[in-house]
Design a protein around this motif. Structure first.
Motif, PDB file in Angstrom:
ATOM      1  N   LEU A   1     -26.136  42.659 -54.025  1.00 56.92           N
ATOM      2  CA  LEU A   1     -25.312  41.856 -53.119  1.00 56.92           C
ATOM      3  C   LEU A   1     -24.484  42.750 -52.207  1.00 56.92           C
ATOM      4  O   LEU A   1     -24.415  42.513 -50.988  1.00 56.92           O
ATOM      5  CB  LEU A   1     -24.402  40.933 -53.927  1.00 56.92           C
ATOM      6  N   ALA A   2     -23.863  43.773 -52.773  1.00 58.96           N
ATOM      7  CA  ALA A   2     -23.028  44.681 -51.971  1.00 58.96           C
ATOM      8  C   ALA A   2     -23.844  45.413 -50.917  1.00 58.96           C
ATOM      9  O   ALA A   2     -23.307  45.831 -49.883  1.00 58.96           O
ATOM     10  CB  ALA A   2     -22.334  45.679 -52.888  1.00 58.96           C
ATOM     11  N   ASP A   3     -25.147  45.542 -51.154  1.00 62.98           N
ATOM     12  CA  ASP A   3     -26.000  46.285 -50.223  1.00 62.98           C
ATOM     13  C   ASP A   3     -26.582  45.405 -49.127  1.00 62.98           C
ATOM     14  O   ASP A   3     -27.197  45.917 -48.187  1.00 62.98           O
ATOM     15  CB  ASP A   3     -27.143  46.948 -51.013  1.00 62.98           C
ATOM     16  N   THR A   4     -26.404  44.085 -49.208  1.00 64.34           N
ATOM     17  CA  THR A   4     -27.029  43.194 -48.217  1.00 64.34           C
ATOM     18  C   THR A   4     -26.578  43.454 -46.781  1.00 64.34           C
ATOM     19  O   THR A   4     -27.402  43.327 -45.869  1.00 64.34           O
ATOM     20  CB  THR A   4     -26.790  41.714 -48.585  1.00 64.34           C
ATOM     21  N   PRO A   5     -25.313  43.825 -46.498  1.00 66.40           N
ATOM     22  CA  PRO A   5     -24.968  44.091 -45.093  1.00 66.40           C
ATOM     23  C   PRO A   5     -25.730  45.269 -44.501  1.00 66.40           C
ATOM     24  O   PRO A   5     -25.900  45.353 -43.281  1.00 66.40           O
ATOM     25  CB  PRO A   5     -23.458  44.379 -45.160  1.00 66.40           C
ATOM     26  N   ARG A   6     -26.182  46.199 -45.347  1.00 73.65           N
ATOM     27  CA  ARG A   6     -26.940  47.346 -44.837  1.00 73.65           C
ATOM     28  C   ARG A   6     -28.404  46.993 -44.596  1.00 73.65           C
ATOM     29  O   ARG A   6     -29.140  47.768 -43.965  1.00 73.65           O
ATOM     30  CB  ARG A   6     -26.816  48.515 -45.819  1.00 73.65           C
ATOM     31  N   GLN A   7     -28.812  45.832 -45.076  1.00 76.02           N
ATOM     32  CA  GLN A   7     -30.208  45.403 -44.892  1.00 76.02           C
ATOM     33  C   GLN A   7     -30.371  44.359 -43.790  1.00 76.02           C
ATOM     34  O   GLN A   7     -31.460  44.193 -43.253  1.00 76.02           O
ATOM     35  CB  GLN A   7     -30.745  44.839 -46.217  1.00 76.02           C
ATOM     36  N   LEU A   8     -29.293  43.659 -43.486  1.00 72.92           N
ATOM     37  CA  LEU A   8     -29.375  42.560 -42.521  1.00 72.92           C
ATOM     38  C   LEU A   8     -28.262  42.743 -41.492  1.00 72.92           C
ATOM     39  O   LEU A   8     -27.066  42.661 -41.827  1.00 72.92           O
ATOM     40  CB  LEU A   8     -29.220  41.228 -43.257  1.00 72.92           C
ATOM     41  N   ALA A   9     -28.646  43.004 -40.245  1.00 74.45           N
ATOM     42  CA  ALA A   9     -27.672  43.369 -39.216  1.00 74.45           C
ATOM     43  C   ALA A   9     -26.626  42.284 -38.987  1.00 74.45           C
ATOM     44  O   ALA A   9     -25.454  42.583 -38.734  1.00 74.45           O
ATOM     45  CB  ALA A   9     -28.398  43.686 -37.911  1.00 74.45           C
ATOM     46  N   VAL A  10     -27.027  41.017 -39.086  1.00 72.16           N
ATOM     47  CA  VAL A  10     -26.094  39.943 -38.827  1.00 72.16           C
ATOM     48  C   VAL A  10     -24.951  39.951 -39.837  1.00 72.16           C
ATOM     49  O   VAL A  10     -23.807  39.628 -39.503  1.00 72.16           O
ATOM     50  CB  VAL A  10     -26.823  38.584 -38.836  1.00 72.16           C
ATOM     51  N   LEU A  11     -25.234  40.339 -41.067  1.00 74.65           N
ATOM     52  CA  LEU A  11     -24.176  40.424 -42.078  1.00 74.65           C
ATOM     53  C   LEU A  11     -23.236  41.580 -41.759  1.00 74.65           C
ATOM     54  O   LEU A  11     -22.003  41.451 -41.908  1.00 74.65           O
ATOM     55  CB  LEU A  11     -24.788  40.609 -43.470  1.00 74.65           C
ATOM     56  N   ALA A  12     -23.798  42.704 -41.348  1.00 74.77           N
ATOM     57  CA  ALA A  12     -22.963  43.853 -41.005  1.00 74.77           C
ATOM     58  C   ALA A  12     -22.049  43.532 -39.839  1.00 74.77           C
ATOM     59  O   ALA A  12     -20.863  43.912 -39.822  1.00 74.77           O
ATOM     60  CB  ALA A  12     -23.847  45.056 -40.681  1.00 74.77           C
ATOM     61  N   LYS A  13     -22.580  42.815 -38.840  1.00 76.55           N
ATOM     62  CA  LYS A  13     -21.772  42.469 -37.670  1.00 76.55           C
ATOM     63  C   LYS A  13     -20.630  41.539 -38.043  1.00 76.55           C
ATOM     64  O   LYS A  13     -19.518  41.657 -37.521  1.00 76.55           O
ATOM     65  CB  LYS A  13     -22.653  41.814 -36.603  1.00 76.55           C
ATOM     66  N   ALA A  14     -20.880  40.620 -38.972  1.00 78.13           N
ATOM     67  CA  ALA A  14     -19.831  39.683 -39.389  1.00 78.13           C
ATOM     68  C   ALA A  14     -18.933  40.272 -40.463  1.00 78.13           C
ATOM     69  O   ALA A  14     -17.883  39.707 -40.772  1.00 78.13           O
ATOM     70  CB  ALA A  14     -20.464  38.389 -39.902  1.00 78.13           C
ATOM     71  N   GLY A  15     -19.338  41.410 -41.059  1.00 84.67           N
ATOM     72  CA  GLY A  15     -18.518  42.036 -42.086  1.00 84.67           C
ATOM     73  C   GLY A  15     -18.522  41.284 -43.403  1.00 84.67           C
ATOM     74  O   GLY A  15     -17.505  41.225 -44.092  1.00 84.67           O
ATOM     75  N   VAL A  16     -19.665  40.699 -43.784  1.00 85.97           N
ATOM     76  CA  VAL A  16     -19.743  39.897 -45.011  1.00 85.97           C
ATOM     77  C   VAL A  16     -21.010  40.247 -45.773  1.00 85.97           C
ATOM     78  O   VAL A  16     -21.934  40.852 -45.228  1.00 85.97           O
ATOM     79  CB  VAL A  16     -19.739  38.384 -44.700  1.00 85.97           C
ATOM     80  N   VAL A  17     -21.045  39.846 -47.047  1.00 84.91           N
ATOM     81  CA  VAL A  17     -22.277  39.904 -47.822  1.00 84.91           C
ATOM     82  C   VAL A  17     -23.014  38.591 -47.636  1.00 84.91           C
ATOM     83  O   VAL A  17     -22.486  37.632 -47.072  1.00 84.91           O
ATOM     84  CB  VAL A  17     -21.988  40.162 -49.318  1.00 84.91           C
ATOM     85  N   ASP A  18     -24.253  38.515 -48.118  1.00 84.69           N
ATOM     86  CA  ASP A  18     -25.038  37.293 -47.967  1.00 84.69           C
ATOM     87  C   ASP A  18     -24.448  36.169 -48.811  1.00 84.69           C
ATOM     88  O   ASP A  18     -24.164  36.347 -50.008  1.00 84.69           O
ATOM     89  CB  ASP A  18     -26.483  37.549 -48.391  1.00 84.69           C
ATOM     90  N   ALA A  19     -24.276  35.003 -48.193  1.00 86.88           N
ATOM     91  CA  ALA A  19     -23.642  33.876 -48.883  1.00 86.88           C
ATOM     92  C   ALA A  19     -24.497  33.364 -50.030  1.00 86.88           C
ATOM     93  O   ALA A  19     -23.996  33.087 -51.130  1.00 86.88           O
ATOM     94  CB  ALA A  19     -23.354  32.752 -47.886  1.00 86.88           C
ATOM     95  N   GLY A  20     -25.810  33.215 -49.791  1.00 80.43           N
ATOM     96  CA  GLY A  20     -26.685  32.746 -50.857  1.00 80.43           C
ATOM     97  C   GLY A  20     -26.738  33.724 -52.014  1.00 80.43           C
ATOM     98  O   GLY A  20     -26.743  33.323 -53.194  1.00 80.43           O
ATOM     99  N   GLY A  21     -26.774  35.017 -51.690  1.00 71.39           N
ATOM    100  CA  GLY A  21     -26.749  36.031 -52.736  1.00 71.39           C
ATOM    101  C   GLY A  21     -25.462  35.995 -53.531  1.00 71.39           C
ATOM    102  O   GLY A  21     -25.466  36.172 -54.759  1.00 71.39           O
ATOM    103  N   ARG A  22     -24.363  35.756 -52.834  1.00 74.10           N
ATOM    104  CA  ARG A  22     -23.073  35.641 -53.522  1.00 74.10           C
ATOM    105  C   ARG A  22     -23.089  34.460 -54.496  1.00 74.10           C
ATOM    106  O   ARG A  22     -22.604  34.561 -55.620  1.00 74.10           O
ATOM    107  CB  ARG A  22     -21.951  35.472 -52.499  1.00 74.10           C
ATOM    108  N   GLY A  23     -23.679  33.348 -54.071  1.00 65.59           N
ATOM    109  CA  GLY A  23     -23.775  32.189 -54.958  1.00 65.59           C
ATOM    110  C   GLY A  23     -24.618  32.485 -56.185  1.00 65.59           C
ATOM    111  O   GLY A  23     -24.279  32.072 -57.304  1.00 65.59           O
TER     112      GLY A  23
END
Length: 536
Positions: free
Chosen positions: A165-187
């Motif tokens: 989960l912590a690594d998702t922003p490095r895999q998906l640019a939209v997450l990095a731009k928003a400064g968040v981890v993936d919401a579904g992954g967090r769930g």
């Protein structure tokens, strides 16, 4: 614990609902992919609640039965991409333990691998950095865990999911731009942590390692899945009566219409269909060719963010569904659906729920016979983004008792619990006139006979035709019967056929026979009962 049985599955499901409820808002806030509509936490919660409801309605004989009930309930109530994926995670768990009596460490290892396979197959174009990445990491960690102990395997899966989960922003640019981890992954990590907590008996909670930054305008207009920006609508429906060959043809048809296609089943005879497209009619027609589509929902992406901000003008509302007594409930601030003047169709019930324009709606049904239509209306309202809860009330007097303790300053969940407890503490009685011949617990009744009912069962019969005297006499006897088990407050709602002076007769009678009891009578005007009685 080193094994999980059906009881432990129920504990986990209940804990998942509570954990998702506690984390719903924070998950919604970081939801920017695939669509920045801020509803992933809400969708996961409602899907898991649907799964739990199905489990509670099913006999829990084996761990496989319990997980199968969860999977089927999740599929039937799946909301959004995250809900569909969750249903497949639960299906994978269920399919892997059908031949075992309890879930051991090795069984959980296989179950997570099957969940990974089904969830990945449910998405037409898997993307790295999403919930699928988190699930895959958890399944691989469980597979590679050197121990066969259940607690060691679940902790390995939970820790690996958190790292992924912590690594998702490095895999998906939209997450990095928003400064968040993936919401579904967090769930999903919330669900894994909850499972670990149930098995180990220790609190397990993973912080979101990626910082939560203020959301920018750019993050709200991010592209969805690659190539799908041209599609304006999300179409979802359930499908049954469908063969595997028809499902394959349906997938092909939907892939020609749009993207984000998923057609997934519960392993038996129920399927849920999801597609992003422009031609809504064609997407539904494809389902008609394959089977029987129902619970159809359509959302327009361009409307979702603006609509969520503007459609709700207040936070909370109460809807009461009763026959008569409209003015009584409206005076208490509730919206009322009058069964005496309207048929309880799902469309009409949905209309009154939506017309409250409230984010959270508690529904108090005053008649158990409307439950099927009400469930369908609530499902549509929830699918459209409204948080709707049905409080278990079966009579207008129970609805009145629940409404009396309603407090809008309380947390919504706590308020619903308080109303449910007040309704459950109210015994319900009814005096009516038989319309047909029937066999009851206390004998056969004929048309025109007076029936005294207690908690839905006939306990008194007085031969007809009814007279003012017989109505008054049976009313007194019914209340005496209800007070035999104790009570402090008697509430009476007078119907259209109540004789003049009945309220005074009841007050005089109780003053003599039960001087410790307080009695309150209201004019209701309901056509289907001479009186409704509640004893608290």
């Amino acid at each position: 614990m080193q094994v999980m049985d059906a009881v432990a599955v129920r504990r986990w499901a209940d804990a998942c609902v509570r954990s998702l409820d506690a984390n719903r808002e924070s998950i919604d806030q970081i939801n920017v992919f695939p669509v920045p509509d801020g509803d992933t936490g809400t969708n996961l919660l409602h899907t898991m609640q649907s799964a739990l409801d199905a489990l509670l309605r099913s006999p829990m004989t084996t761990v496989g039965d319990a997980l199968s009930a969860l999977a089927r309930g999740a599929l039937a109530g799946a909301r959004g991409n995250s809900g569909v994926i969750l249903s497949q995670v639960l299906r994978g768990l269920a399919e892997s333990v059908q031949e075992v009596s309890v879930v051991t460490g090795s069984a959980l290892r296989k179950a997570l691998q099957r969940s990974d396979e089904l969830a990945t197959a449910a998405v037409s174009k898997p993307v790295a950095g999403t919930v699928l990445t988190v699930l895959h990491a958890a399944a691989e960690a469980a597979r590679d865990c050197p121990s066969d102990d259940l607690d060691e395997i679940v902790m390995a899966a939970s820790r690996a999911g958190a790292v992924a989960l912590a690594d998702t922003p490095r895999q998906l640019a939209v997450l990095a731009k928003a400064g968040v981890v993936d919401a579904g992954g967090r769930g999903l990590v919330v669900l894994l942590d909850t499972l670990a907590a149930v098995i180990t008996g220790q609190t397990v909670e993973t912080p979101m390692d990626a910082p939560l930054l203020p959301r920018t305008p750019e993050s709200l207009t991010t592209e969805r899945e690659s190539g799908s920006s041209e599609f304006e609508y999300e179409v979802m429906y359930l499908l049954d009566g469908t063969a595997e060959e028809a499902v394959a043809e349906l997938r092909g048809s939907l892939n020609m219409l749009g993207d984000c296609v998923s057609v997934v089943g519960d392993g038996a005879d129920l399927w849920t269909v999801h597609v992003h497209c422009n031609d809504i009619g064609a997407a539904i027609e494809a389902g008609v060719r394959a089977g029987r589509p129902h619970r159809i929902t359509v959302a327009r992406f361009a409307d979702q963010i603006a609509a969520q901000a503007s459609r709700f003008v207040r936070d909370r509302a109460i809807v009461v569904v009763v026959s008569g007594a409209v003015d009584l409930f409206r005076a208490e601030g509730a919206a009322v659906f009058d069964l005496a003047s309207s048929l309880a169709t799902p469309t009409d019930l949905l209309s009154v729920i939506v017309s409250t324009r409230a984010r959270h709606v508690a529904v108090l049904p005053g008649d158990p016979d409307i439950r099927e239509a009400l469930d369908e209306a609530v499902a549509y309202a929830q699918a459209a983004g409204q948080d709707v809860v049905v409080v278990p009330t079966f009579s207008p007097v129970q609805a009145l008792a629940a409404l009396a303790v309603h407090d809008s300053t309380r947390r919504a969940g706590d308020d619903v619990v308080a109303m449910a407890e007040a309704a459950a503490a109210t015994r319900r009685g009814e005096l009516s006139i038989a319309a047909d011949e029937a066999l009851t617990w206390v004998g056969r009744c004929q048309p025109g006979d007076l029936l005294g009912m207690l908690d839905g069962e006939v306990v008194l019969i007085e031969p007809g035709p009814a007279s003012p005297e017989s109505l008054m006499d049976l009313s007194c006897r019914l209340i005496d019967r209800m007070l035999a088990g104790g009570g402090e407050l008697v509430t009476v709602i007078l119907g259209a056929d109540s004789p003049d002076g009945l309220a005074d007769v009841l007050e005089d009678h109780l003053r003599v026979t039960h001087p410790e009891v307080e009695v309150t009578a209201y004019p209701g005007g309901q056509p289907d009962a001479v009186i409704f009685v509640g004893v608290e």
